[in-house]
Design a protein around this motif. Structure first.
Motif, PDB file in Angstrom:
ATOM      1  N   VAL A  54      29.747  37.429  94.285  1.00 43.42           N
ATOM      2  CA  VAL A  54      30.881  37.117  95.640  1.00 43.42           C
ATOM      3  C   VAL A  54      31.165  35.522  95.503  1.00 43.42           C
ATOM      4  O   VAL A  54      29.626  34.827  95.936  1.00 43.42           O
ATOM      5  CB  VAL A  54      30.412  37.858  96.965  1.00 43.42           C
ATOM      6  N   VAL A  55      31.934  34.970  95.529  1.00 47.02           N
ATOM      7  CA  VAL A  55      32.525  33.150  94.955  1.00 47.02           C
ATOM      8  C   VAL A  55      32.376  33.273  96.850  1.00 47.02           C
ATOM      9  O   VAL A  55      33.521  33.425  97.355  1.00 47.02           O
ATOM     10  CB  VAL A  55      33.706  33.367  94.684  1.00 47.02           C
ATOM     11  N   ARG A  56      31.327  32.158  97.427  1.00 40.94           N
ATOM     12  CA  ARG A  56      31.644  31.960  98.336  1.00 40.94           C
ATOM     13  C   ARG A  56      32.467  30.348  99.201  1.00 40.94           C
ATOM     14  O   ARG A  56      31.422  29.876  99.527  1.00 40.94           O
ATOM     15  CB  ARG A  56      30.027  32.182  99.656  1.00 40.94           C
ATOM     16  N   CYS A  57      33.098  30.881  98.356  1.00 41.64           N
ATOM     17  CA  CYS A  57      33.915  29.296  98.822  1.00 41.64           C
ATOM     18  C   CYS A  57      35.535  30.047  98.280  1.00 41.64           C
ATOM     19  O   CYS A  57      36.199  29.964  97.901  1.00 41.64           O
ATOM     20  CB  CYS A  57      34.245  27.569  98.032  1.00 41.64           C
TER      21      CYS A  57
ATOM     22  N   TYR B 165      31.569  38.677 104.081  1.00 40.53           N
ATOM     23  CA  TYR B 165      31.301  37.573 104.034  1.00 40.53           C
ATOM     24  C   TYR B 165      32.015  36.180 104.422  1.00 40.53           C
ATOM     25  O   TYR B 165      33.166  36.660 104.697  1.00 40.53           O
ATOM     26  CB  TYR B 165      30.240  38.012 102.040  1.00 40.53           C
ATOM     27  N   VAL B 166      30.807  35.817 104.850  1.00 40.56           N
ATOM     28  CA  VAL B 166      31.734  34.687 105.008  1.00 40.56           C
ATOM     29  C   VAL B 166      32.320  33.539 103.472  1.00 40.56           C
ATOM     30  O   VAL B 166      30.841  32.948 102.974  1.00 40.56           O
ATOM     31  CB  VAL B 166      29.950  33.634 106.165  1.00 40.56           C
TER      32      VAL B 166
ATOM     33  N   LYS C  41      35.717  43.413 112.552  1.00 42.57           N
ATOM     34  CA  LYS C  41      35.461  42.530 114.407  1.00 42.57           C
ATOM     35  C   LYS C  41      35.011  41.125 114.294  1.00 42.57           C
ATOM     36  O   LYS C  41      35.874  40.355 114.592  1.00 42.57           O
ATOM     37  CB  LYS C  41      34.832  43.510 115.169  1.00 42.57           C
ATOM     38  N   CYS C  42      34.242  40.906 113.386  1.00 40.20           N
ATOM     39  CA  CYS C  42      34.264  39.099 112.981  1.00 40.20           C
ATOM     40  C   CYS C  42      34.974  38.898 112.373  1.00 40.20           C
ATOM     41  O   CYS C  42      35.503  37.621 112.531  1.00 40.20           O
ATOM     42  CB  CYS C  42      32.309  39.152 112.602  1.00 40.20           C
TER      43      CYS C  42
ATOM     44  N   ILE D 194      36.260  33.939 107.239  1.00 40.33           N
ATOM     45  CA  ILE D 194      35.097  35.706 107.133  1.00 40.33           C
ATOM     46  C   ILE D 194      36.571  36.359 105.901  1.00 40.33           C
ATOM     47  O   ILE D 194      37.609  36.483 106.769  1.00 40.33           O
ATOM     48  CB  ILE D 194      35.167  35.781 108.428  1.00 40.33           C
ATOM     49  N   HIS D 195      36.081  36.769 104.845  1.00 41.60           N
ATOM     50  CA  HIS D 195      36.631  37.603 103.887  1.00 41.60           C
ATOM     51  C   HIS D 195      36.189  39.175 103.466  1.00 41.60           C
ATOM     52  O   HIS D 195      35.207  39.167 103.860  1.00 41.60           O
ATOM     53  CB  HIS D 195      36.357  37.146 102.740  1.00 41.60           C
ATOM     54  N   GLU D 196      37.615  39.713 103.907  1.00 42.80           N
ATOM     55  CA  GLU D 196      37.497  41.580 104.205  1.00 42.80           C
ATOM     56  C   GLU D 196      37.580  41.700 102.334  1.00 42.80           C
ATOM     57  O   GLU D 196      39.140  41.542 102.072  1.00 42.80           O
ATOM     58  CB  GLU D 196      37.854  41.689 105.051  1.00 42.80           C
ATOM     59  N   LEU D 197      37.137  42.602 101.420  1.00 42.86           N
ATOM     60  CA  LEU D 197      37.512  42.561  99.866  1.00 42.86           C
ATOM     61  C   LEU D 197      38.105  44.247 100.335  1.00 42.86           C
ATOM     62  O   LEU D 197      37.322  45.218 100.730  1.00 42.86           O
ATOM     63  CB  LEU D 197      36.685  42.633  99.628  1.00 42.86           C
ATOM     64  N   ASN D 198      39.286  44.251  99.953  1.00 38.27           N
ATOM     65  CA  ASN D 198      39.135  45.904  99.602  1.00 38.27           C
ATOM     66  C   ASN D 198      39.381  46.966 100.837  1.00 38.27           C
ATOM     67  O   ASN D 198      39.330  48.224  99.977  1.00 38.27           O
ATOM     68  CB  ASN D 198      37.972  46.231  98.526  1.00 38.27           C
TER      69      ASN D 198
END
Length: 284
Positions: free
Chosen positions: A101-104, A199-200, A253-254, A263-267
Motif C-alpha cells: 500500500v502506498v501511503r502518500c 488506511y491513512v 466512520k473515520c 484516509i483512503h477506502e479501497l474497493n
C-alpha cells in the motif's frame, strides 16, 4: 635427472590427491533430499520476500525448522505452503494475505513544487541529498526506485500524479518495493476481505498547519478519526494518525470524519446517498 623430476612430481600429485580425498570424506556433508523436493514446489522467484536468500535458502530453512510457523512464501501463497507442509509432514498456520500500500497522496495537484531537482533520478540518491521538490519532506519523490525493485511488474509510477500505484492482481507482497523506498511510504498491509482496505495515505509528521500548507490532503493529526473509531483501531503519534489493520473492522466512520481526505477506502461499494426529506408545508 628429468626422470627423477617426473617421478617426484607424480608422487607429490598422488600424495596431494590422497590428502584431498581424505579431507573431503572427513568433512563430507549430505544434503537432505527433502530440500530439493521443497525447492521444486516453490515458485523460483528468488525475490527474498520470505526473508531468506532465494528459494534455496527458504527450502533449507523449512526442512531444518521444527515447525513452519513464521515461514511463508509470499509469491506462492497458501497453496504453495500447503505443498511444502505435505512434503515435510508439518502443519502450517493460517496466514493473512498481504499487499503493498502506498501511503502518500501528494500528487502534483495536491503538493505544489517549490524547487526542481536536477540530479540523478533515483529516490535513494535524492533523499540523501535533500527533502524533495515540495514543502513535504516525508512524501514520495517519484523517481521509481520501487518500480525498478519490483520483480513482478506490480508497481508503476503514474506519469500524471508522479506517485506509485500498485497493481493488485500482480502484487505478491514480497516487500521489495518496501525495502527500496527511502521515504518508507510503502507498507505491507492485510489485503482485507474482498480486497477492501482503509488506511491513512500520509506519513507527514509535521504539525497540522505545516503539513496542510505543504500538501492539501496531508494528515493534520486532529484526532477526529480516532474519536470516531468504535474499535480503537486508530492511534495518533507524532501528529500522524495510523490505522491498525488487525483492529479495523472496515466500518468507514473515520473516512467521513477526516477533514483533509487523508484516509483512503479501497474497493468499497459506493456509499448510499441520503434521501432528502420533503418538508413542504401545505397551507390549509
Amino acid at each position: 635427472m628429468v626422470l627423477i623430476s617426473v617421478i617426484l612430481l607424480g608422487l607429490i600429485g598422488l600424495i596431494g590427491a590422497l590428502l584431498l580425498y581424505i579431507i573431503s570424506k572427513k568433512f563430507e556433508t549430505t544434503e537432505d533430499p527433502r530440500i530439493g523436493k521443497v525447492q521444486e514446489v516453490l515458485p523460483g522467484a528468488n525475490c527474498g520476500g520470505c526473508g531468506f536468500p532465494g528459494c534455496g535458502g527458504f527450502a533449507n530453512a523449512c526442512v531444518k525448522a521444527d515447525s513452519l510457523d513464521g515461514l511463508f512464501c509470499p509469491v506462492g501463497g497458501a497453496e504453495c505452503m500447503g505443498k511444502v507442509a505435505q512434503i515435510l509432514g508439518k502443519e502450517i498456520a493460517a496466514t493473512t494475505p498481504m499487499i503493498a500500500v502506498v501511503r502518500c497522496n501528494g500528487s502534483c495537484s495536491n503538493r505544489p513544487h517549490t524547487n526542481v531537482y536536477d540530479g540523478v533520478k533515483s529516490c535513494a540518491i535524492a533523499s540523501s541529498l535533500y527533502g524533495g521538490e515540495t514543502g513535504c519532506s516525508f512524501g514520495c519523490l517519484g523517481y521509481g526506485d520501487c518500480e525498478e525493485a519490483c520483480p513482478f511488474d506490480a508497481i508503476h509510477i503514474n506519469p500524471e500524479t508522479m506517485l506509485p500505484e500498485v497493481i493488485e492482481e500482480k502484487c505478491t507482497a514480497c516487500g521489495a518495493c518496501v525495502k527500496a523506498c527511502p521515504k518508507k511510504i510503502i507498507e505491507l498491509r492485510a489485503k482485507g476481505p474482498k480486497s477492501r482496505r482503509i488506511y491513512v495515505s500520509c506519513v507527514n509528521k509535521d504539525k497540522g498547519a505545516v503539513a496542510k500548507k505543504a500538501c492539501n490532503v496531508a494528515c493534520i493529526g486532529c484526532g477526529k478519526c480516532q474519536k470516531a473509531c468504535p474499535f480503537e483501531a486508530i492511534t495518533i503519534e507524532n501528529n500522524l494518525a495510523y490505522i491498525d489493520y488487525n483492529k479495523c473492522r472496515l466500518c468507514r466512520k473515520c473516512v467521513t470524519e477526516c477533514p483533509t481526505g487523508a484516509i483512503h477506502e479501497l474497493n468499497f461499494p459506493p456509499r448510499k446517498e441520503e434521501k432528502a426529506v420533503d418538508v413542504t408545508v401545505i397551507e390549509k
